[in-house]
Design a protein around this motif. Structure first.
Motif, short mmCIF file in Angstrom:
data_model
loop_
_atom_site.label_atom_id
_atom_site.label_comp_id
_atom_site.label_asym_id
_atom_site.label_seq_id
_atom_site.Cartn_x
_atom_site.Cartn_y
_atom_site.Cartn_z
N SER A 71 0.82 -1.09 0.06
CA SER A 71 -0.01 -0.10 0.01
C SER A 71 0.95 1.10 0.07
N ARG A 72 0.27 2.39 -0.12
CA ARG A 72 1.14 3.62 -0.22
C ARG A 72 0.27 4.74 0.57
N ASP A 73 0.95 5.88 1.08
CA ASP A 73 0.16 6.83 1.73
C ASP A 73 0.96 8.03 1.12
N ARG A 74 0.27 8.76 0.13
CA ARG A 74 0.79 9.47 -0.93
C ARG A 74 1.09 10.79 0.06
N ALA A 75 0.35 11.05 0.85
CA ALA A 75 0.80 12.50 2.01
C ALA A 75 1.98 12.29 2.39
N LYS A 76 2.30 11.13 2.81
CA LYS A 76 3.68 10.96 3.60
C LYS A 76 4.82 10.28 2.77
N ASN A 77 4.42 10.17 1.35
CA ASN A 77 5.44 9.58 0.58
C ASN A 77 6.01 8.45 1.14
N THR A 78 5.27 7.42 1.49
CA THR A 78 5.68 6.17 2.18
C THR A 78 4.76 5.13 1.42
N VAL A 79 5.61 4.04 1.15
CA VAL A 79 5.29 2.71 0.66
C VAL A 79 5.17 1.76 1.62
N TYR A 80 4.34 0.86 1.95
CA TYR A 80 4.36 -0.14 3.10
C TYR A 80 4.19 -1.65 2.47
N LEU A 81 4.57 -2.43 3.26
CA LEU A 81 4.27 -3.85 2.89
C LEU A 81 4.15 -4.64 4.11
N GLN A 82 2.75 -4.89 4.23
CA GLN A 82 2.35 -5.78 5.28
C GLN A 82 2.34 -7.33 5.08
N MET A 83 3.14 -7.93 5.72
CA MET A 83 3.30 -9.39 5.58
C MET A 83 2.78 -10.02 6.68
N ASN A 84 1.72 -10.90 6.23
CA ASN A 84 1.18 -11.85 7.35
C ASN A 84 1.67 -13.27 7.11
N THR A 85 1.23 -14.20 8.00
CA THR A 85 1.50 -15.88 8.02
C THR A 85 2.76 -15.85 7.45
N LEU A 86 3.80 -15.17 7.93
CA LEU A 86 5.33 -15.42 7.44
C LEU A 86 5.74 -17.01 7.56
N LYS A 87 6.81 -17.00 6.62
CA LYS A 87 7.38 -18.70 6.62
C LYS A 87 8.81 -18.41 6.74
N PRO A 88 9.57 -19.30 7.26
CA PRO A 88 10.95 -19.21 7.13
C PRO A 88 11.38 -18.91 5.71
N SER A 89 10.84 -19.10 4.76
CA SER A 89 11.23 -19.15 3.64
C SER A 89 11.28 -17.60 2.86
N ASP A 90 10.68 -16.79 3.85
CA ASP A 90 10.46 -15.31 3.71
C ASP A 90 11.69 -14.61 4.11
N THR A 91 12.42 -15.41 4.90
CA THR A 91 13.71 -14.48 5.48
C THR A 91 14.49 -14.14 4.10
N ALA A 92 14.79 -12.95 4.34
CA ALA A 92 15.49 -12.29 3.22
C ALA A 92 15.67 -10.64 3.65
N VAL A 93 16.68 -10.18 2.74
CA VAL A 93 16.76 -8.64 2.87
C VAL A 93 15.82 -8.02 1.94
N TYR A 94 15.06 -7.18 2.57
CA TYR A 94 13.77 -6.74 1.52
C TYR A 94 14.14 -5.15 1.19
N TYR A 95 13.99 -4.83 -0.20
CA TYR A 95 14.50 -3.70 -0.86
C TYR A 95 13.23 -2.99 -1.20
N CYS A 96 13.24 -1.71 -1.24
CA CYS A 96 12.19 -0.85 -1.75
C CYS A 96 12.96 -0.41 -2.96
N ALA A 97 11.84 -0.22 -4.04
CA ALA A 97 12.45 0.40 -5.39
C ALA A 97 11.36 1.47 -6.06
#
Length: 124
Positions: free
Chosen positions: A71-97
């Motif tokens: 999701s994004r908040d245009r007023a705050k110039n911010t992008v979000y990533l809500q991650m639920n039901t996380l798995k060990p395979s989700d382990t990583a460095v996460y990059y915004c682009a």
């Protein structure tokens, strides 16, 4: 100077949740697509999700569909990533682009700017 600064990473147990944030600055992003990518040790960088800055249209990798929400908040110039039901395979460095992205073969090309990443570790 464009800056993308990620935050919100950390250690979580499998099945838990985290929300990543990406604070964007330095230009107008109205013509851009914002995205999240991730890279695990020894693996190639992987696309996670994208969102079009103006319309809010979203696109997800099959591996996270139904569990992650971008999701994004245009007023705050911010992008979000809500991650639920996380798995060990989700382990990583996460990059915004961000960039004037186009899609080919289901992959978003053309990301011009990248953050430095935030580490997400999911324990079993």
């Amino acid at each position: 100077q464009v800056q993308l600064v990620e935050s919100g990473g950390g250690l979580v147990q499998a099945g838990g949740s985290l929300r990543l944030s990406c604070a964007a600055s330095g230009r107008t992003f109205s013509s851009y697509v914002m995205g999240w990518f991730r890279q695990s040790p020894g693996q190639e960088r992987e696309f996670v999700a994208t969102i079009t800055w103006t319309s809010g249209s979203t696109y997800y990798a099959d591996s996270v569909k139904g569990r992650f929400t971008i999701s994004r908040d245009r007023a705050k110039n911010t992008v979000y990533l809500q991650m639920n039901t996380l798995k060990p395979s989700d382990t990583a460095v996460y990059y915004c682009a961000a960039g004037p992205t186009y899609y080919a073969g289901g992959y978003p090309y053309g990301m011009t700017y990248w953050g430095k990443g935030t580490l997400v570790t999911v324990s079993s």
